[in-house]
Design a protein around this motif. Structure first.
Motif, PDB file in Angstrom:
ATOM      1  N   HIS A 101       1.025  -1.316   0.563  1.00  0.00           N
ATOM      2  CA  HIS A 101       0.040   0.173   0.053  1.00  0.00           C
ATOM      3  C   HIS A 101       1.079   1.094  -0.047  1.00  0.00           C
ATOM      4  N   GLU A 102       0.923   1.982  -0.983  1.00  0.00           N
ATOM      5  CA  GLU A 102       1.095   3.239  -0.820  1.00  0.00           C
ATOM      6  C   GLU A 102       0.717   3.925  -0.317  1.00  0.00           C
ATOM      7  N   ASP A 103       0.228   4.115   0.544  1.00  0.00           N
ATOM      8  CA  ASP A 103       0.157   4.655   1.228  1.00  0.00           C
ATOM      9  C   ASP A 103       0.226   5.552   2.575  1.00  0.00           C
ATOM     10  N   TYR A 104       0.096   6.133   3.545  1.00  0.00           N
ATOM     11  CA  TYR A 104       0.033   5.993   5.117  1.00  0.00           C
ATOM     12  C   TYR A 104      -0.874   5.176   5.323  1.00  0.00           C
ATOM     13  N   PRO A 105      -0.143   4.733   7.071  1.00  0.00           N
ATOM     14  CA  PRO A 105      -1.422   3.841   7.678  1.00  0.00           C
ATOM     15  C   PRO A 105      -2.390   4.084   8.466  1.00  0.00           C
ATOM     16  N   ASP A 106      -2.722   5.493   8.332  1.00  0.00           N
ATOM     17  CA  ASP A 106      -3.749   5.844   9.240  1.00  0.00           C
ATOM     18  C   ASP A 106      -4.890   6.072   8.100  1.00  0.00           C
ATOM     19  N   ASP A 107      -4.674   6.328   6.587  1.00  0.00           N
ATOM     20  CA  ASP A 107      -5.179   5.796   5.543  1.00  0.00           C
ATOM     21  C   ASP A 107      -5.790   4.446   5.232  1.00  0.00           C
ATOM     22  N   ILE A 108      -4.693   3.773   5.841  1.00  0.00           N
ATOM     23  CA  ILE A 108      -5.061   1.724   4.823  1.00  0.00           C
ATOM     24  C   ILE A 108      -5.518   1.462   6.030  1.00  0.00           C
ATOM     25  N   LEU A 109      -5.138   1.429   7.268  1.00  0.00           N
ATOM     26  CA  LEU A 109      -5.986   0.441   8.694  1.00  0.00           C
ATOM     27  C   LEU A 109      -6.885   0.772   8.537  1.00  0.00           C
ATOM     28  N   PRO A 110      -7.959   1.875   8.658  1.00  0.00           N
ATOM     29  CA  PRO A 110      -9.626   1.522   9.029  1.00  0.00           C
ATOM     30  C   PRO A 110      -9.647   0.506   7.906  1.00  0.00           C
ATOM     31  N   GLN A 111      -8.864   0.635   6.685  1.00  0.00           N
ATOM     32  CA  GLN A 111     -10.028  -0.268   5.963  1.00  0.00           C
ATOM     33  C   GLN A 111      -9.547  -1.828   5.605  1.00  0.00           C
ATOM     34  N   ILE A 112      -8.090  -2.138   6.115  1.00  0.00           N
ATOM     35  CA  ILE A 112      -7.766  -3.692   5.917  1.00  0.00           C
ATOM     36  C   ILE A 112      -8.182  -3.776   7.743  1.00  0.00           C
ATOM     37  N   GLY A 113      -8.351  -3.049   9.199  1.00  0.00           N
ATOM     38  CA  GLY A 113      -9.119  -4.222  10.320  1.00  0.00           C
ATOM     39  C   GLY A 113      -8.107  -4.555  10.587  1.00  0.00           C
ATOM     40  N   LEU A 114      -8.223  -4.182  12.166  1.00  0.00           N
ATOM     41  CA  LEU A 114      -7.581  -5.276  12.695  1.00  0.00           C
ATOM     42  C   LEU A 114      -7.625  -5.655  14.176  1.00  0.00           C
ATOM     43  N   ASP A 115      -7.004  -7.179  14.187  1.00  0.00           N
ATOM     44  CA  ASP A 115      -7.678  -7.899  15.242  1.00  0.00           C
ATOM     45  C   ASP A 115      -6.821  -8.620  16.073  1.00  0.00           C
ATOM     46  N   ASP A 123       3.993   6.770  13.915  1.00  0.00           N
ATOM     47  CA  ASP A 123       2.886   7.129  14.429  1.00  0.00           C
ATOM     48  C   ASP A 123       1.662   6.510  14.392  1.00  0.00           C
ATOM     49  N   PRO A 124       0.807   6.914  13.207  1.00  0.00           N
ATOM     50  CA  PRO A 124      -0.208   6.264  12.794  1.00  0.00           C
ATOM     51  C   PRO A 124      -0.558   5.051  12.819  1.00  0.00           C
ATOM     52  N   ALA A 125       0.411   4.223  12.629  1.00  0.00           N
ATOM     53  CA  ALA A 125       0.310   2.747  12.684  1.00  0.00           C
ATOM     54  C   ALA A 125       0.848   2.195  14.144  1.00  0.00           C
ATOM     55  N   ILE A 126       1.023   2.736  14.826  1.00  0.00           N
ATOM     56  CA  ILE A 126       1.321   3.068  16.507  1.00  0.00           C
ATOM     57  C   ILE A 126       0.118   3.642  17.528  1.00  0.00           C
ATOM     58  N   GLU A 127      -0.882   4.440  17.190  1.00  0.00           N
ATOM     59  CA  GLU A 127      -1.121   4.844  17.151  1.00  0.00           C
ATOM     60  C   GLU A 127      -3.406   3.915  16.929  1.00  0.00           C
ATOM     61  N   ALA A 128      -2.924   3.686  15.776  1.00  0.00           N
ATOM     62  CA  ALA A 128      -3.830   2.491  14.960  1.00  0.00           C
ATOM     63  C   ALA A 128      -4.291   0.765  16.151  1.00  0.00           C
ATOM     64  N   GLY A 129      -2.896   0.486  16.372  1.00  0.00           N
ATOM     65  CA  GLY A 129      -2.922  -0.360  17.680  1.00  0.00           C
ATOM     66  C   GLY A 129      -2.683  -0.418  18.286  1.00  0.00           C
ATOM     67  N   LEU A 130      -2.737   0.725  19.153  1.00  0.00           N
ATOM     68  CA  LEU A 130      -2.844   0.908  20.638  1.00  0.00           C
ATOM     69  C   LEU A 130      -4.497   0.745  20.972  1.00  0.00           C
ATOM     70  N   GLY A 131      -5.188   1.664  19.804  1.00  0.00           N
ATOM     71  CA  GLY A 131      -6.640   1.728  19.638  1.00  0.00           C
ATOM     72  C   GLY A 131      -7.565   0.072  19.513  1.00  0.00           C
ATOM     73  N   SER A 132      -6.721  -0.952  19.639  1.00  0.00           N
ATOM     74  CA  SER A 132      -6.731  -2.202  18.899  1.00  0.00           C
ATOM     75  C   SER A 132      -6.934  -3.149  19.289  1.00  0.00           C
ATOM     76  N   ASP A 133      -7.081  -4.921  19.325  1.00  0.00           N
ATOM     77  CA  ASP A 133      -5.991  -5.586  20.293  1.00  0.00           C
ATOM     78  C   ASP A 133      -4.957  -6.230  19.377  1.00  0.00           C
ATOM     79  N   VAL A 134      -4.792  -5.848  18.717  1.00  0.00           N
ATOM     80  CA  VAL A 134      -3.204  -6.935  17.930  1.00  0.00           C
ATOM     81  C   VAL A 134      -2.223  -7.419  19.367  1.00  0.00           C
ATOM     82  N   PHE A 135      -1.991  -7.945  19.233  1.00  0.00           N
ATOM     83  CA  PHE A 135      -1.444  -8.734  19.667  1.00  0.00           C
ATOM     84  C   PHE A 135       0.059  -8.801  20.430  1.00  0.00           C
ATOM     85  N   TYR A 136       0.925  -7.291  19.365  1.00  0.00           N
ATOM     86  CA  TYR A 136       1.864  -7.116  18.978  1.00  0.00           C
ATOM     87  C   TYR A 136       1.764  -5.663  18.694  1.00  0.00           C
ATOM     88  N   ILE A 137       2.722  -5.038  19.417  1.00  0.00           N
ATOM     89  CA  ILE A 137       2.986  -3.540  18.283  1.00  0.00           C
ATOM     90  C   ILE A 137       4.863  -3.690  19.115  1.00  0.00           C
TER      91      ILE A 137
END
Length: 335
Positions: free
Chosen positions: A218-232, A248-262
């Motif tokens: 994905h040639e884009d910023y994480p905050d534009d892509i991760l909401p489409q992908i979804g985290l679990d 930082d946007p990828a980290i913040e997306a992880g902190l707002g989800s239940d991913v098992f590792y950041i």
């Protein structure tokens, strides 16, 4: 070069079947003692001799392949029990001896007695895995009646009485922010372990098919892509870009989800600066303790490949609840 992924047996079995090959799926349903592969491990066997996956470390495999070929001839499933000890145990990877029970199921029920797994059920399992929906497969090992159910939070893989239940969860997934040299080394390791990999980087010169062949880019910023992908909870996030606008946007997306590792690449000083930025954005110490940084186990790694090894080791330790301590013993077996 094709990457072997050991967690893709249902997909491989369906692909081979749809291509016109006769295939059987072997699944570890129970183990006792020092078994090298956990319950739920699978192997697919084709009538032409091709195999993928593993149910043990050696001699049991050969017997399972023979049983699978027999199942493809008469269309009947088999529930096999292997008691392994002595020299055979060691050659199979069961250094302390043990016992393995393996279920062998031909795919399709048009042959002979017609007791194989119906293709429609295999298709439903593969479809659920593709959309990251957990699904529970149940089979009565006496009547060979099968069913699929939506699992609850207590569902697990195992055999109880004559009924074997196999919890098919979403495949493990690794999301990497930063198409850098470490990512080039880390991605094939993760794929071999069984992770689906997604690589995100807005810098077109970095995120190219030539540098990362066959990888979801994905040639884009994480905050534009991760909401489409979804985290679990079957997802891990690793940031490698060394650029706060990407990491930082990828980290913040992880902190707002239940991913098992950041995990975040960078020196201790870089981690302190990152921590301060995130505290300023309203995150507390408890939340930020979820971040593994500097990323990876401390193995004295130097260079991209060794750093990737340390990251992969920490991912496995976290996902498997390992201690990440050296496994040493003065005895061959701990009893």
């Amino acid at each position: 070069m094709q990457t072997i992924q050991f967690d893709k047996i249902p997909e491989q079995a369906l692909s081979w079947h749809l291509a016109g090959r006769k295939v059987a799926i072997a699944t570890v349903v129970a183990t006792w003692g020092s078994a090298p592969r956990p319950v739920g491990s699978q192997m697919v066997v084709a009538s032409d001799g091709a195999i993928e996956g593993s149910v043990s470390g050696g001699c049991v495999e050969g017997a399972v392949v023979i049983a699978a070929q027999d199942a493809l001839t008469d269309g009947k499933p088999r529930l096999l029990t292997f008691g392994v000890s002595g020299d055979d145990a060691f050659s199979a990877g069961l250094a302390c001896g043990g016992e393995i029970r393996v279920l062998v199921e031909p795919v399709g029920n048009e042959i002979g007695a017609g007791q194989g797994i119906p293709v429609v059920l295999l298709e439903e399992i593969v479809a659920a895995r593709a959309t990251r929906r957990p699904i529970l497969y149940l089979i009565d090992t006496e009547s060979w009646i099968r069913d699929l159910k939506r699992p609850d939070n207590t569902a697990k893989t195992g055999i109880e009485g004559v009924v074997f239940t196999h919890l098919h969860e979403a495949p493990l997934r690794l999301i990497i922010a930063g198409a850098v040299h470490v990512a080039q080394a880390l991605i094939p390791m993760a794929q071999i372990v069984g992770y689906d990999v997604v690589l995100i980087d807005p810098r077109g010169a970095f995120a190219t098919e030539d540098r990362f062949p066959g990888v979801t880019l994905h040639e884009d910023y994480p905050d534009d892509i991760l909401p489409q992908i979804g985290l679990d909870r079957r997802t891990a996030i690793v940031t490698l870009a060394h650029d706060p606008k990407i990491d930082d946007p990828a980290i913040e997306a992880g902190l707002g989800s239940d991913v098992f590792y950041i995990g975040c690449l960078g020196s201790s000083r870089t981690q302190d600066e990152r921590w301060a930025r995130l505290l300023a954005r309203g995150y507390d110490d408890g939340q930020l303790k979820r971040i593994h940084g500097p990323v990876g186990l401390d193995i004295g790694s130097v260079g991209p490949a060794e750093i990737a090894v340390s990251i992969m080791a920490e991912l496995v330790a976290k996902q498997r609840a390992g201690t990440a301590r050296p496994r040493m013993s003065t005895r061959l077996c701990d009893r």
